[in-house]
Enzyme design. Structure first.
Site, PDB file in Angstrom:
ATOM      1  N   CYS A  29     -55.366   0.620  27.410  1.00  0.00           N
ATOM      2  CA  CYS A  29     -55.930   1.419  26.325  1.00  0.00           C
ATOM      3  C   CYS A  29     -56.480   2.703  26.949  1.00  0.00           C
ATOM      4  O   CYS A  29     -56.519   2.833  28.172  1.00  0.00           O
ATOM      5  CB  CYS A  29     -57.019   0.644  25.593  1.00  0.00           C
ATOM      6  SG  CYS A  29     -58.231  -0.074  26.712  1.00  0.00           S
ATOM      7  N   HIS A  30     -56.836   3.640  26.104  1.00  0.00           N
ATOM      8  CA  HIS A  30     -57.246   4.964  26.589  1.00  0.00           C
ATOM      9  C   HIS A  30     -58.524   5.421  25.894  1.00  0.00           C
ATOM     10  O   HIS A  30     -58.884   4.912  24.832  1.00  0.00           O
ATOM     11  CB  HIS A  30     -56.165   6.015  26.273  1.00  0.00           C
ATOM     12  CG  HIS A  30     -54.783   5.636  26.672  1.00  0.00           C
ATOM     13  ND1 HIS A  30     -54.338   5.680  27.971  1.00  0.00           N
ATOM     14  CD2 HIS A  30     -53.727   5.205  25.935  1.00  0.00           C
ATOM     15  CE1 HIS A  30     -53.071   5.307  28.027  1.00  0.00           C
ATOM     16  NE2 HIS A  30     -52.672   5.006  26.799  1.00  0.00           N
TER      17      HIS A  30
ATOM     18  N   TYR B 246     -49.026  17.155  25.092  1.00  0.00           N
ATOM     19  CA  TYR B 246     -49.444  16.876  23.708  1.00  0.00           C
ATOM     20  C   TYR B 246     -50.968  16.917  23.666  1.00  0.00           C
ATOM     21  O   TYR B 246     -51.627  16.794  24.706  1.00  0.00           O
ATOM     22  CB  TYR B 246     -48.938  15.510  23.220  1.00  0.00           C
ATOM     23  CG  TYR B 246     -49.570  14.334  23.939  1.00  0.00           C
ATOM     24  CD1 TYR B 246     -50.721  13.722  23.457  1.00  0.00           C
ATOM     25  CD2 TYR B 246     -49.022  13.848  25.123  1.00  0.00           C
ATOM     26  CE1 TYR B 246     -51.315  12.655  24.134  1.00  0.00           C
ATOM     27  CE2 TYR B 246     -49.606  12.782  25.801  1.00  0.00           C
ATOM     28  CZ  TYR B 246     -50.753  12.192  25.296  1.00  0.00           C
ATOM     29  OH  TYR B 246     -51.334  11.149  25.967  1.00  0.00           O
TER      30      TYR B 246
ATOM     31  N   THR C 100     -51.773  11.302  30.323  1.00  0.00           N
ATOM     32  CA  THR C 100     -51.371  12.607  30.847  1.00  0.00           C
ATOM     33  C   THR C 100     -52.157  13.773  30.239  1.00  0.00           C
ATOM     34  O   THR C 100     -52.317  14.801  30.892  1.00  0.00           O
ATOM     35  CB  THR C 100     -49.871  12.845  30.595  1.00  0.00           C
ATOM     36  OG1 THR C 100     -49.618  12.649  29.201  1.00  0.00           O
ATOM     37  CG2 THR C 100     -49.027  11.904  31.424  1.00  0.00           C
TER      38      THR C 100
ATOM     39  N   ARG D 132     -40.994  13.542  28.741  1.00  0.00           N
ATOM     40  CA  ARG D 132     -41.593  14.189  27.574  1.00  0.00           C
ATOM     41  C   ARG D 132     -43.118  14.267  27.731  1.00  0.00           C
ATOM     42  O   ARG D 132     -43.803  14.952  26.984  1.00  0.00           O
ATOM     43  CB  ARG D 132     -41.198  13.472  26.291  1.00  0.00           C
ATOM     44  CG  ARG D 132     -41.767  12.099  26.166  1.00  0.00           C
ATOM     45  CD  ARG D 132     -41.295  11.344  24.937  1.00  0.00           C
ATOM     46  NE  ARG D 132     -41.574   9.935  25.106  1.00  0.00           N
ATOM     47  CZ  ARG D 132     -42.782   9.396  25.021  1.00  0.00           C
ATOM     48  NH1 ARG D 132     -43.813  10.145  24.722  1.00  0.00           N
ATOM     49  NH2 ARG D 132     -42.961   8.110  25.228  1.00  0.00           N
TER      50      ARG D 132
ATOM     51  N   ASP E 121     -52.728  -0.393  23.731  1.00  0.00           N
ATOM     52  CA  ASP E 121     -52.361   1.024  23.843  1.00  0.00           C
ATOM     53  C   ASP E 121     -53.164   1.896  22.875  1.00  0.00           C
ATOM     54  O   ASP E 121     -52.801   3.041  22.619  1.00  0.00           O
ATOM     55  CB  ASP E 121     -50.855   1.260  23.656  1.00  0.00           C
ATOM     56  CG  ASP E 121     -50.437   2.665  24.072  1.00  0.00           C
ATOM     57  OD1 ASP E 121     -51.030   3.188  25.036  1.00  0.00           O
ATOM     58  OD2 ASP E 121     -49.550   3.254  23.421  1.00  0.00           O
TER      59      ASP E 121
ATOM     60  N   ASN F  99     -49.678  10.212  20.962  1.00  0.00           N
ATOM     61  CA  ASN F  99     -48.358  10.820  20.956  1.00  0.00           C
ATOM     62  C   ASN F  99     -47.350  10.022  20.140  1.00  0.00           C
ATOM     63  O   ASN F  99     -46.155  10.126  20.371  1.00  0.00           O
ATOM     64  CB  ASN F  99     -47.889  10.914  22.428  1.00  0.00           C
ATOM     65  CG  ASN F  99     -46.904  12.000  22.653  1.00  0.00           C
ATOM     66  OD1 ASN F  99     -46.881  12.984  21.917  1.00  0.00           O
ATOM     67  ND2 ASN F  99     -46.066  11.824  23.644  1.00  0.00           N
TER      68      ASN F  99
HETATM   69  C1  0GY Z   1     -49.048   5.231  26.731  1.00  0.00           C
HETATM   70  C2  0GY Z   1     -47.842   5.866  26.267  1.00  0.00           C
HETATM   71  C3  0GY Z   1     -47.632   7.189  26.126  1.00  0.00           C
HETATM   72  C4  0GY Z   1     -48.490   8.225  26.610  1.00  0.00           C
HETATM   73  C5  0GY Z   1     -48.953   8.268  27.855  1.00  0.00           C
HETATM   74  O1  0GY Z   1     -50.099   9.208  29.627  1.00  0.00           O
HETATM   75  C6  0GY Z   1     -49.680   9.385  28.495  1.00  0.00           C
HETATM   76  O2  0GY Z   1     -49.814  10.444  27.887  1.00  0.00           O
HETATM   77  O3  0GY Z   1     -48.754   7.244  28.658  1.00  0.00           O
HETATM   78  C7  0GY Z   1     -46.379   7.594  25.465  1.00  0.00           C
HETATM   79  O4  0GY Z   1     -46.356   8.683  24.852  1.00  0.00           O
HETATM   80  O5  0GY Z   1     -45.375   6.839  25.533  1.00  0.00           O
HETATM   81  O6  0GY Z   1     -49.000   4.221  27.424  1.00  0.00           O
HETATM   82  O7  0GY Z   1     -50.126   5.721  26.470  1.00  0.00           O
END
Ligand code: 0GY
Length: 307
Positions: free
Chosen positions: A35-36, A52, A80, A133, A259, A264
């Site tokens: 998770c983020h 993004y 990212t 991407r 997640d 995104n």
């Molecule tokens: C996820 C999936 C995505 C994004 C990233 O680091 C990120 O920006 O991993 C995705 O867009 O598939 O695991 O968060």
């Protein structure tokens, strides 16, 4: 200000406003291992080179979701859009204390002091993202240098790649001196058979190394999507045979995560309660569920408590 002459598409959808309560009860001590947290941007600005811009998603909302879904702990993964600035991640880890661990992004010139601070905050791994991407991946010799820096700390590398890129990355992965954790099952094309060549190659790769797999993100992989019928809680069924195969073959090296807040995602915003109800379809027995949700993440992120 003049109106723009084109339609502005936001780079984000907000998380689901009211996730349902799952039917499935996760075992005591369960860990949401992917998770983020995002922002808030005014305190933790997004990276200049990001591909993004997400909606802000605070640590408080993450911990409220954890409690609502019945989880005890989180593994918070650097995404990212925050680049190699781990401040929002570290802030969330410090608030959560022993209830969260983290996966950071670092550059090879990271100082010993910074690594020590990250470790004290609860970071136990770095993330190498190869999804085009999302990021222009650094050269592999830079990533190998990062791996050499983190190996003495007992950390691992979380790797995110598309299935089509595995053949080019496999030798590099095998050369790294740390365990690997693969995000979202290496993103298989679930319109192909799970017994097909591509997924077999992925399973061989997992078999051959110190490789763990997150059986996560059915909502990103699915072609059929969430249920069309109201009240149907068995969602993203086309992903199940892939995840189930991984759980059955590598039961002591699998992890699961929501997640949240689903960065995104442009198609739909998943109901996190439905994602939890996906778990018993991929991990059918109570033993598999305990390994997936409790024992395995403890071994990797809280080894001092693992049995
Ligand atoms: C996820 C999936 C995505 C994004 C990233 O680091 C990120 O920006 O991993 C995705 O867009 O598939 O695991 O968060």
């Amino acid at each position: 200000m003049p109106e723009p002459a084109f339609a502005v598409t936001p780079g984000w959808l907000p998380p689901h406003p009211s996730p349902s309560t799952p039917d499935f009860t996760v075992p005591p001590g369960a860990v949401d291992a992917h998770c983020h947290v995002f922002g808030p941007a005014e305190r933790f600005p997004y990276a200049a080179g990001r591909k993004y811009t997400p909606a802000d998603a605070s640590k408080h909302d993450l911990f409220a979701l954890r409690d609502r879904l019945g989880f005890t702990r989180n593994v918070i993964v650097q995404a990212t859009c925050h680049g190699a600035d781990n401040s929002a991640l570290v802030d969330a880890l410090r608030t959560a204390g022993h209830r969260a661990r983290g996966v950071a992004t670092v550059r090879p010139d990271v100082s010993d002091e910074e690594l020590k601070d990250l470790h004290e905050a609860g970071v136990r791994g770095v993330r190498f993202n190869f999804v085009r991407r999302l990021v222009d991946a650094p050269p592999t010799d830079e990533l190998a240098a990062v791996a050499r820096r983190i190996a003495p700390l007992g950390w691992h590398a979380v790797v995110y790649f598309e299935a089509a890129d595995l053949p080019h990355l496999e030798d590099f992965f095998a050369s790294l001196p740390v365990p690997l954790v693969v995000d979202h099952m290496g993103r298989p094309d679930v319109s192909l058979p799970p017994g097909g060549l591509d997924f077999k190659r992925f399973l061989r790769f997992v078999e051959a190394g110190d490789v763990w797999v997150k059986v996560s993100c059915p909502e990103r992989l699915s072609r059929t999507g969430p249920p069309a019928v109201d009240g149907e809680r068995h969602a993203y069924r086309d992903v199940v045979p892939f995840a189930r195969t991984v759980v059955e073959r590598f039961g002591d090296r699998v992890l699961w995560g929501t997640d949240w807040p689903h960065p995104n995602l442009k198609s739909h915003m998943p109901d996190d309660g439905l994602l939890v109800d996906h778990i018993p379809h991929v991990a059918a027995t109570t033993e598999q569920q305990r390994l997936l949700l409790v024992d395995n993440p403890l071994r990797l992120y809280w080894p001092e408590e693992a049995r």
